[in-house]
Design a protein around this motif. Sequence first.
Motif, PDB file in Angstrom:
ATOM      1  N   PHE A 135       0.857  -1.193   0.000  1.00 30.89           N
ATOM      2  CA  PHE A 135       0.000   0.000   0.000  1.00 30.89           C
ATOM      3  C   PHE A 135       0.889   1.237   0.000  1.00 30.89           C
ATOM      4  CE2 PHE A 135      -2.456   3.222   2.501  1.00 30.89           C
ATOM      5  CZ  PHE A 135      -3.414   3.472   1.533  1.00 30.89           C
ATOM      6  N   LEU A 136       0.668   2.132  -0.959  1.00 33.58           N
ATOM      7  CA  LEU A 136       1.553   3.288  -1.140  1.00 33.58           C
ATOM      8  C   LEU A 136       3.011   2.810  -1.178  1.00 33.58           C
ATOM      9  CD1 LEU A 136      -0.154   5.822   1.299  1.00 33.58           C
ATOM     10  CD2 LEU A 136      -0.340   5.781  -1.197  1.00 33.58           C
ATOM     11  N   THR A 137       3.219   1.762  -1.926  1.00 35.80           N
ATOM     12  CA  THR A 137       4.498   1.056  -1.920  1.00 35.80           C
ATOM     13  C   THR A 137       5.660   1.966  -2.267  1.00 35.80           C
ATOM     14  OG1 THR A 137       3.303  -0.931  -2.599  1.00 35.80           O
ATOM     15  CG2 THR A 137       5.712  -0.967  -2.796  1.00 35.80           C
ATOM     16  N   ARG A 138       5.545   2.724  -3.343  1.00 37.30           N
ATOM     17  CA  ARG A 138       6.674   3.569  -3.755  1.00 37.30           C
ATOM     18  C   ARG A 138       6.996   4.663  -2.741  1.00 37.30           C
ATOM     19  NH1 ARG A 138       4.460   2.587  -9.209  1.00 37.30           N
ATOM     20  NH2 ARG A 138       6.041   1.394 -10.332  1.00 37.30           N
ATOM     21  N   PRO A 139       6.016   5.439  -2.259  1.00 37.77           N
ATOM     22  CA  PRO A 139       6.367   6.453  -1.259  1.00 37.77           C
ATOM     23  C   PRO A 139       6.919   5.845   0.035  1.00 37.77           C
ATOM     24  CG  PRO A 139       4.157   6.861  -2.107  1.00 37.77           C
ATOM     25  CD  PRO A 139       4.620   5.561  -2.679  1.00 37.77           C
ATOM     26  N   ALA A 140       6.358   4.728   0.478  1.00 44.74           N
ATOM     27  CA  ALA A 140       6.847   4.091   1.704  1.00 44.74           C
ATOM     28  C   ALA A 140       8.277   3.587   1.498  1.00 44.74           C
ATOM     29  CB  ALA A 140       5.931   2.939   2.110  1.00 44.74           C
ATOM     30  N   ALA A 141       8.543   2.995   0.348  1.00 42.94           N
ATOM     31  CA  ALA A 141       9.893   2.508   0.064  1.00 42.94           C
ATOM     32  C   ALA A 141      10.869   3.679  -0.079  1.00 42.94           C
ATOM     33  CB  ALA A 141       9.894   1.648  -1.193  1.00 42.94           C
ATOM     34  N   ILE A 200      17.360  -3.007  -1.837  1.00 42.91           N
ATOM     35  CA  ILE A 200      16.056  -3.674  -1.871  1.00 42.91           C
ATOM     36  C   ILE A 200      14.932  -2.637  -1.943  1.00 42.91           C
ATOM     37  CG2 ILE A 200      14.434  -5.077  -0.524  1.00 42.91           C
ATOM     38  CD1 ILE A 200      16.962  -6.591   0.535  1.00 42.91           C
ATOM     39  N   LEU A 201      15.027  -1.596  -1.118  1.00 41.55           N
ATOM     40  CA  LEU A 201      13.968  -0.579  -1.135  1.00 41.55           C
ATOM     41  C   LEU A 201      13.985   0.221  -2.431  1.00 41.55           C
ATOM     42  CD1 LEU A 201      13.695   0.628   2.555  1.00 41.55           C
ATOM     43  CD2 LEU A 201      12.402  -1.121   1.339  1.00 41.55           C
ATOM     44  N   LEU A 202      15.159   0.465  -3.002  1.00 41.90           N
ATOM     45  CA  LEU A 202      15.226   1.136  -4.303  1.00 41.90           C
ATOM     46  C   LEU A 202      14.489   0.323  -5.359  1.00 41.90           C
ATOM     47  CD1 LEU A 202      16.223   3.414  -6.133  1.00 41.90           C
ATOM     48  CD2 LEU A 202      18.347   2.098  -6.438  1.00 41.90           C
ATOM     49  N   PHE A 203      14.619  -0.987  -5.302  1.00 41.50           N
ATOM     50  CA  PHE A 203      13.892  -1.870  -6.218  1.00 41.50           C
ATOM     51  C   PHE A 203      12.393  -1.591  -6.147  1.00 41.50           C
ATOM     52  CE2 PHE A 203      11.590  -5.833  -7.007  1.00 41.50           C
ATOM     53  CZ  PHE A 203      12.064  -6.191  -8.265  1.00 41.50           C
ATOM     54  N   PHE A 204      11.855  -1.460  -4.922  1.00 41.64           N
ATOM     55  CA  PHE A 204      10.417  -1.232  -4.775  1.00 41.64           C
ATOM     56  C   PHE A 204      10.015   0.213  -5.049  1.00 41.64           C
ATOM     57  CE2 PHE A 204      10.983  -5.250  -2.533  1.00 41.64           C
ATOM     58  CZ  PHE A 204      10.139  -6.008  -3.333  1.00 41.64           C
ATOM     59  N   VAL A 205      10.925   1.150  -4.909  1.00 42.87           N
ATOM     60  CA  VAL A 205      10.653   2.526  -5.356  1.00 42.87           C
ATOM     61  C   VAL A 205      10.414   2.504  -6.865  1.00 42.87           C
ATOM     62  CG1 VAL A 205      11.673   4.814  -5.721  1.00 42.87           C
ATOM     63  CG2 VAL A 205      11.901   3.701  -3.496  1.00 42.87           C
ATOM     64  N   ILE A 206      11.206   1.741  -7.571  1.00 39.92           N
ATOM     65  CA  ILE A 206      11.110   1.680  -9.031  1.00 39.92           C
ATOM     66  C   ILE A 206       9.961   0.792  -9.486  1.00 39.92           C
ATOM     67  CG2 ILE A 206      12.316   0.900 -11.120  1.00 39.92           C
ATOM     68  CD1 ILE A 206      14.951   1.706  -9.590  1.00 39.92           C
ATOM     69  N   ARG A 207       9.814  -0.388  -8.899  1.00 33.13           N
ATOM     70  CA  ARG A 207       8.832  -1.364  -9.367  1.00 33.13           C
ATOM     71  C   ARG A 207       7.434  -1.182  -8.791  1.00 33.13           C
ATOM     72  NH1 ARG A 207       9.476  -5.472 -13.129  1.00 33.13           N
ATOM     73  NH2 ARG A 207       8.220  -6.739 -11.748  1.00 33.13           N
ATOM     74  N   GLY A 208       7.308  -0.640  -7.605  1.00 32.11           N
ATOM     75  CA  GLY A 208       5.993  -0.580  -6.970  1.00 32.11           C
ATOM     76  C   GLY A 208       5.646  -1.910  -6.340  1.00 32.11           C
ATOM     77  N   VAL A 241      -1.952  -4.200  -2.293  1.00 32.62           N
ATOM     78  CA  VAL A 241      -3.146  -3.383  -2.085  1.00 32.62           C
ATOM     79  C   VAL A 241      -3.243  -2.327  -3.189  1.00 32.62           C
ATOM     80  CG1 VAL A 241      -4.267  -1.737  -0.527  1.00 32.62           C
ATOM     81  CG2 VAL A 241      -3.196  -3.798   0.407  1.00 32.62           C
ATOM     82  N   ASP A 242      -2.094  -1.754  -3.564  1.00 31.22           N
ATOM     83  CA  ASP A 242      -2.098  -0.763  -4.643  1.00 31.22           C
ATOM     84  C   ASP A 242      -2.789  -1.320  -5.883  1.00 31.22           C
ATOM     85  OD1 ASP A 242      -0.645   1.053  -3.092  1.00 31.22           O
ATOM     86  OD2 ASP A 242       1.281   0.491  -3.975  1.00 31.22           O
ATOM     87  N   ASN A 243      -2.487  -2.539  -6.250  1.00 29.80           N
ATOM     88  CA  ASN A 243      -3.101  -3.164  -7.429  1.00 29.80           C
ATOM     89  C   ASN A 243      -4.586  -3.424  -7.198  1.00 29.80           C
ATOM     90  OD1 ASN A 243      -2.792  -4.498 -10.114  1.00 29.80           O
ATOM     91  ND2 ASN A 243      -3.503  -6.250  -8.910  1.00 29.80           N
ATOM     92  N   LYS A 258      -4.794   1.790  -7.937  1.00 29.58           N
ATOM     93  CA  LYS A 258      -4.050   3.049  -7.859  1.00 29.58           C
ATOM     94  C   LYS A 258      -2.621   2.759  -7.440  1.00 29.58           C
ATOM     95  CE  LYS A 258      -7.577   5.828  -8.491  1.00 29.58           C
ATOM     96  NZ  LYS A 258      -7.732   6.577  -9.698  1.00 29.58           N
ATOM     97  N   ALA A 259      -1.705   3.441  -8.084  1.00 26.26           N
ATOM     98  CA  ALA A 259      -0.302   3.331  -7.689  1.00 26.26           C
ATOM     99  C   ALA A 259       0.288   4.723  -7.760  1.00 26.26           C
ATOM    100  CB  ALA A 259       0.455   2.390  -8.602  1.00 26.26           C
ATOM    101  N   PHE A 260       1.190   4.985  -6.900  1.00 28.11           N
ATOM    102  CA  PHE A 260       1.820   6.304  -6.821  1.00 28.11           C
ATOM    103  C   PHE A 260       2.875   6.412  -7.894  1.00 28.11           C
ATOM    104  CE2 PHE A 260       1.997  10.018  -4.190  1.00 28.11           C
ATOM    105  CZ  PHE A 260       3.234  10.561  -4.498  1.00 28.11           C
TER     106      PHE A 260
END
Length: 150
Positions: free
Chosen positions: A88-94, A128-136, A142-144, A148-150
Amino acid sequence: MSASTDNPRNALVIPVLGRFYAALHDGAETLLRVVAGGFLAIHGSQKITNPFGAAEMVEGLGFYPGALWSLLLACTEFFGGIFIAIGFLTRPAAFAGLFVLLVTVWFHWVTMGQGYSGAEKSLLWAAILLFFVIRGGNRHSVDNRIGKAF
């Protein structure tokens, strides 16, 4: 590009493994996200019980006012970890977690003078977190689910 390199499965030494890898692709990515987010939340659970407890430490790193940054650190690790784990809010959280980890890289490498050996774990977590910033969050998030995805 030749026909043999158009499809990555054609480049495999054992082409039949391509179906196996494809079947596990999303699951492996989801597992990495859940584990990374879960571990970040567990690490942050120590801070969220005393959200102002790191005030002196963060001021020692140059972040003022310490109480505000301590609270943000606790929330980023605990709630951000939960958000990453569930996607949920994967990119901003990552991204927020990545910022925290890059500060820890600086702290261990430069401030403490430990170099790579002191910053190694933080560098791995940052990657690892950079991966999820890029991939979501991928399709198992939950985003899917909310579309909605950021």
